[in-house]
Design a protein around this motif. Structure first.
Motif, PDB file in Angstrom:
ATOM      1  N   UNK A  47      34.949  12.165 -30.961  1.00 53.42           N
ATOM      2  CA  UNK A  47      34.286  11.028 -31.595  1.00 53.42           C
ATOM      3  C   UNK A  47      32.784  11.045 -31.298  1.00 53.42           C
ATOM      4  N   UNK A  48      32.420  11.317 -30.027  1.00 53.74           N
ATOM      5  CA  UNK A  48      31.004  11.367 -29.656  1.00 53.74           C
ATOM      6  C   UNK A  48      30.270  12.476 -30.403  1.00 53.74           C
ATOM      7  N   UNK A  49      30.903  13.627 -30.500  1.00 56.51           N
ATOM      8  CA  UNK A  49      30.275  14.745 -31.212  1.00 56.51           C
ATOM      9  C   UNK A  49      30.108  14.401 -32.692  1.00 56.51           C
ATOM     10  N   UNK A  50      31.119  13.772 -33.273  1.00 55.88           N
ATOM     11  CA  UNK A  50      31.038  13.381 -34.680  1.00 55.88           C
ATOM     12  C   UNK A  50      29.915  12.371 -34.903  1.00 55.88           C
TER      13      UNK A  50
ATOM     14  N   UNK B 214      24.380  10.991 -36.677  1.00 57.54           N
ATOM     15  CA  UNK B 214      23.038  10.521 -36.339  1.00 57.54           C
ATOM     16  C   UNK B 214      21.992  11.585 -36.650  1.00 57.54           C
ATOM     17  N   UNK B 215      22.316  12.829 -36.362  1.00 55.93           N
ATOM     18  CA  UNK B 215      21.386  13.911 -36.649  1.00 55.93           C
ATOM     19  C   UNK B 215      21.154  14.040 -38.150  1.00 55.93           C
ATOM     20  N   UNK B 216      22.220  13.917 -38.934  1.00 55.12           N
ATOM     21  CA  UNK B 216      22.076  13.957 -40.393  1.00 55.12           C
ATOM     22  C   UNK B 216      21.222  12.795 -40.892  1.00 55.12           C
ATOM     23  N   UNK B 217      21.430  11.613 -40.302  1.00 54.39           N
ATOM     24  CA  UNK B 217      20.636  10.446 -40.721  1.00 54.39           C
ATOM     25  C   UNK B 217      19.170  10.628 -40.343  1.00 54.39           C
TER      26      UNK B 217
ATOM     27  N   UNK C 264      17.581  13.487 -40.117  1.00 54.45           N
ATOM     28  CA  UNK C 264      17.027  14.449 -41.071  1.00 54.45           C
ATOM     29  C   UNK C 264      16.774  13.788 -42.423  1.00 54.45           C
ATOM     30  N   UNK C 265      17.722  12.965 -42.864  1.00 57.33           N
ATOM     31  CA  UNK C 265      17.533  12.266 -44.142  1.00 57.33           C
ATOM     32  C   UNK C 265      16.346  11.313 -44.052  1.00 57.33           C
ATOM     33  N   UNK C 266      16.188  10.636 -42.919  1.00 54.01           N
ATOM     34  CA  UNK C 266      15.050   9.737 -42.735  1.00 54.01           C
ATOM     35  C   UNK C 266      13.733  10.490 -42.762  1.00 54.01           C
ATOM     36  N   UNK C 267      13.684  11.655 -42.122  1.00 55.33           N
ATOM     37  CA  UNK C 267      12.463  12.458 -42.129  1.00 55.33           C
ATOM     38  C   UNK C 267      12.141  12.944 -43.544  1.00 55.33           C
ATOM     39  N   UNK C 268      13.163  13.368 -44.278  1.00 55.93           N
ATOM     40  CA  UNK C 268      12.931  13.803 -45.654  1.00 55.93           C
ATOM     41  C   UNK C 268      12.428  12.650 -46.509  1.00 55.93           C
ATOM     42  N   UNK C 269      13.013  11.467 -46.310  1.00 46.56           N
ATOM     43  CA  UNK C 269      12.576  10.290 -47.058  1.00 46.56           C
ATOM     44  C   UNK C 269      11.132   9.951 -46.704  1.00 46.56           C
TER      45      UNK C 269
END
Length: 155
Positions: A48-51, A56-59, A61-66
């Motif tokens: 669960x922690x890894x997931x 969070x890492x994907x979010x 990255x998406x925030x940085x792209x935005x």
């Protein structure tokens, strides 16, 4: 995880019965069951922690792209605003020049009409054009006295 069939479980149970003995086997089986449950809960919490970290890492990255796309759009808007501002300044200068030329022609024609026919023609006369941005009049403050009189004094 491990693929243990029913026959392997029977072999493990018989060996445990012989090695541990029939009196301590139930206690050892309970302890092993508790440890196995703890191990499953621990593995589940790690998964669960890894997931969650992956999400969070994907979010991030998406925030940085935005953020980068917003900054890019803001830069584009700034460039377009600069182009429009330059264009409007050039147009304002040409309009001011046209107005100055027109007023100079009007004043020259008025001077030529007013001059006698036998007088020599004068070259262009300097004009005093009014200020492009006249200042507004100073505000007047109204001061009320104890008797109720109003006196207007410049501020």
């Amino acid at each position: 995880m491990f693929e243990i069939g029913f026959t392997e479980l029977i072999v493990i149970g018989v060996v445990a019965l012989i090695v541990i003995g029939p009196e301590r086997l139930p206690k050892v089986a309970r302890t092993a069951g508790h440890l196995y449950g703890r191990l499953q809960r621990y593995v589940s919490s790690v998964k669960t922690d890894i997931s969650q970290e992956m999400r969070l890492d994907e979010m991030r990255r998406a925030g940085e792209e935005f953020k980068q796309s917003i900054e890019s759009a803001a830069a584009d808007v700034g460039q377009q605003a600069t182009v429009v501002d330059d264009y409007l300044r050039n147009e304002l200068e040409s309009v001011n020049q046209a107005v100055a030329d027109a007023s100079r022609k009007v004043s020259e024609s008025a001077v030529l009409e007013a001059a006698p026919a036998d007088a020599p023609a004068q070259q262009s006369l300097p004009l005093d054009l009014p200020d492009q941005n006249p200042r507004p009049p100073a505000p007047v403050a109204v001061i009320e006295t104890a008797q109720g009189d109003h006196a207007g004094k410049p501020a």
